[in-house]
Write a protein that holds these residues in place. Structure first.
Motif, PDB file in Angstrom:
ATOM      1  N   TYR A 259     -15.954  58.644  27.415  1.00  0.00           N
ATOM      2  CA  TYR A 259     -15.138  59.274  26.365  1.00  0.00           C
ATOM      3  C   TYR A 259     -15.724  60.633  25.972  1.00  0.00           C
ATOM      4  CZ  TYR A 259     -13.234  60.292  21.754  1.00  0.00           C
ATOM      5  OH  TYR A 259     -12.653  60.926  20.683  1.00  0.00           O
ATOM      6  N   ASN A 274      -2.446  66.905  24.999  1.00  0.00           N
ATOM      7  CA  ASN A 274      -1.664  65.888  25.694  1.00  0.00           C
ATOM      8  C   ASN A 274      -2.460  65.263  26.844  1.00  0.00           C
ATOM      9  OD1 ASN A 274       0.453  65.556  28.255  1.00  0.00           O
ATOM     10  ND2 ASN A 274       1.205  64.657  26.339  1.00  0.00           N
ATOM     11  N   GLU A 277      -5.186  62.988  25.484  1.00  0.00           N
ATOM     12  CA  GLU A 277      -4.660  61.694  25.039  1.00  0.00           C
ATOM     13  C   GLU A 277      -4.292  60.805  26.221  1.00  0.00           C
ATOM     14  OE1 GLU A 277      -1.486  62.890  22.492  1.00  0.00           O
ATOM     15  OE2 GLU A 277      -2.809  63.209  20.738  1.00  0.00           O
ATOM     16  N   ARG A 278      -3.760  61.403  27.284  1.00  0.00           N
ATOM     17  CA  ARG A 278      -3.414  60.625  28.477  1.00  0.00           C
ATOM     18  C   ARG A 278      -4.659  60.029  29.125  1.00  0.00           C
ATOM     19  NH1 ARG A 278      -0.078  64.668  32.055  1.00  0.00           N
ATOM     20  NH2 ARG A 278      -0.044  62.916  33.524  1.00  0.00           N
ATOM     21  N   LYS A 281      -6.017  57.208  26.968  1.00  0.00           N
ATOM     22  CA  LYS A 281      -5.147  56.043  27.092  1.00  0.00           C
ATOM     23  C   LYS A 281      -5.461  55.244  28.361  1.00  0.00           C
ATOM     24  CE  LYS A 281      -0.254  54.724  26.852  1.00  0.00           C
ATOM     25  NZ  LYS A 281       1.151  55.225  26.738  1.00  0.00           N
ATOM     26  N   ILE A 282      -5.639  55.968  29.474  1.00  0.00           N
ATOM     27  CA  ILE A 282      -5.981  55.299  30.740  1.00  0.00           C
ATOM     28  C   ILE A 282      -7.346  54.656  30.632  1.00  0.00           C
ATOM     29  CG2 ILE A 282      -6.462  55.692  33.196  1.00  0.00           C
ATOM     30  CD1 ILE A 282      -4.431  58.028  33.060  1.00  0.00           C
ATOM     31  N   ARG A 284      -8.913  53.524  27.977  1.00  0.00           N
ATOM     32  CA  ARG A 284      -8.882  52.316  27.127  1.00  0.00           C
ATOM     33  C   ARG A 284      -8.308  51.132  27.884  1.00  0.00           C
ATOM     34  NH1 ARG A 284     -12.737  54.237  24.509  1.00  0.00           N
ATOM     35  NH2 ARG A 284     -12.317  55.621  22.736  1.00  0.00           N
ATOM     36  N   ARG A 285      -7.357  51.390  28.743  1.00  0.00           N
ATOM     37  CA  ARG A 285      -6.740  50.296  29.511  1.00  0.00           C
ATOM     38  C   ARG A 285      -7.704  49.738  30.558  1.00  0.00           C
ATOM     39  NH1 ARG A 285      -0.682  52.796  30.727  1.00  0.00           N
ATOM     40  NH2 ARG A 285       0.214  52.370  28.649  1.00  0.00           N
TER      41      ARG A 285
END
Length: 287
Positions: A259, A274, A277-278, A281-282, A284-285
């Protein structure tokens, strides 16, 4: 289309008075076709195999070689013949490809100013891949190194070869990584990175390869940094699987460190909000 006036013009694009196997080749000249592939098709129509094509090519080679000892004007033809025979043997999976390609490489200056030097480099790259697939890394190294040398020389002569030079550099760096010489691999991947603006991947591939090399060398912090850089570019450019790159980063680091590397890119303005954030998001998954 204008019919070629000689067999060497039809096969190699270079006219000469060399005439071999006339009972076979004159019919080919009458067809007005060009190239070894066309000649192979013609020979098959006559009921012969590629062995007959090989006979003709080797006879031309021997005659051009003989004439070269007396007249240097035949050196361009000899270089082209060697390159084309090497490509022919490679297509057939014959061992003889290396011998002819190396002879062409040693005469390569005779090809500069034409597309043939570029084709020679591509054929040597193909043979390098063939050797790697068949467990012959020592032979592959020679081919990849020589292909790189040709493309570097072409690029130094004309910037139009910049993309091809960058791709060849990536290939060589990848080869060194794959044979366990990651330190040498880094050298060439960083060289390729200097030309990232012309690469369709925008640099994502060399960044990813650099990360692989650093991981192999045990420098995990650097590896994570370059996995993240590769991911940020690949979001829009593709060529690198973002999930794979970030997953690799997570295998050698913790989510907080990955991170922080993404945040560094955002803070430096290297990724937009953007994109930041993308990536998060990936990430965290994948945790």
């Amino acid at each position: 289309m204008v019919k070629p006036l000689s067999l060497t013009e039809a096969l190699f694009g270079i006219p000469s008075d060399i005439d071999v196997y006339p009972e076979l080749t004159r019919g080919f000249l009458e067809r007005g076709e060009y190239g070894i592939d066309a000649f192979r098709r013609y020979v098959r129509v006559l009921g012969h195999s590629d062995a007959k094509v090989e006979e003709v090519l080797l006879e031309i080679y021997r005659e051009v070689k003989r004439r070269c000892t007396e007249d240097p004007k035949y050196e361009e033809l000899l270089t082209t013949v060697c390159s084309e025979i090497g490509a022919f043997y490679l297509d057939l999976g014959y061992d003889g490809a290396e011998r002819f390609l190396l002879e062409a490489f040693n005469l390569r200056s005779k090809l500069y100013g034409s597309e043939r030097a570029f084709l020679l480099a591509n054929t040597m790259n193909r043979l390098g891949i063939f050797y790697m697939q068949n467990g012959k890394p020592e032979k592959a190294e020679i081919m990849f190194e020589d292909a790189y040398t040709i493309m570097k020389e072409l690029y130094e002569r004309s910037k139009e070869f910049e993309l091809d030079y960058a791709l060849t550099t990536i290939n060589l760096g990848t080869f060194y990584y794959e044979v366990g010489r990651a330190d040498e691999g880094l050298k060439y991947q960083f060289e390729a990175l200097k030309h990232k603006d012309v690469l369709p991947c925008g640099g994502a591939v060399p960044y990813f390869n650099i990360a692989l090399c650093y991981q192999d060398l045990g420098d995990y912090e650097k590896a994570v940094e370059y996995y993240v850089k590769a991911s940020s570019i690949a979001l829009d450019k593709g060529f690198v699987d973002v999930r794979e790159a970030l997953s690799r980063a997570l295998t050698i680091s913790n989510p907080e460190q990955v991170y922080s590397k993404i945040k560094e890119l955002f803070d430096k303005g290297e990724v937009s909000k953007n994109e930041f954030e993308r990536l998060i998001k990936i990430l965290r998954r994948l945790e």
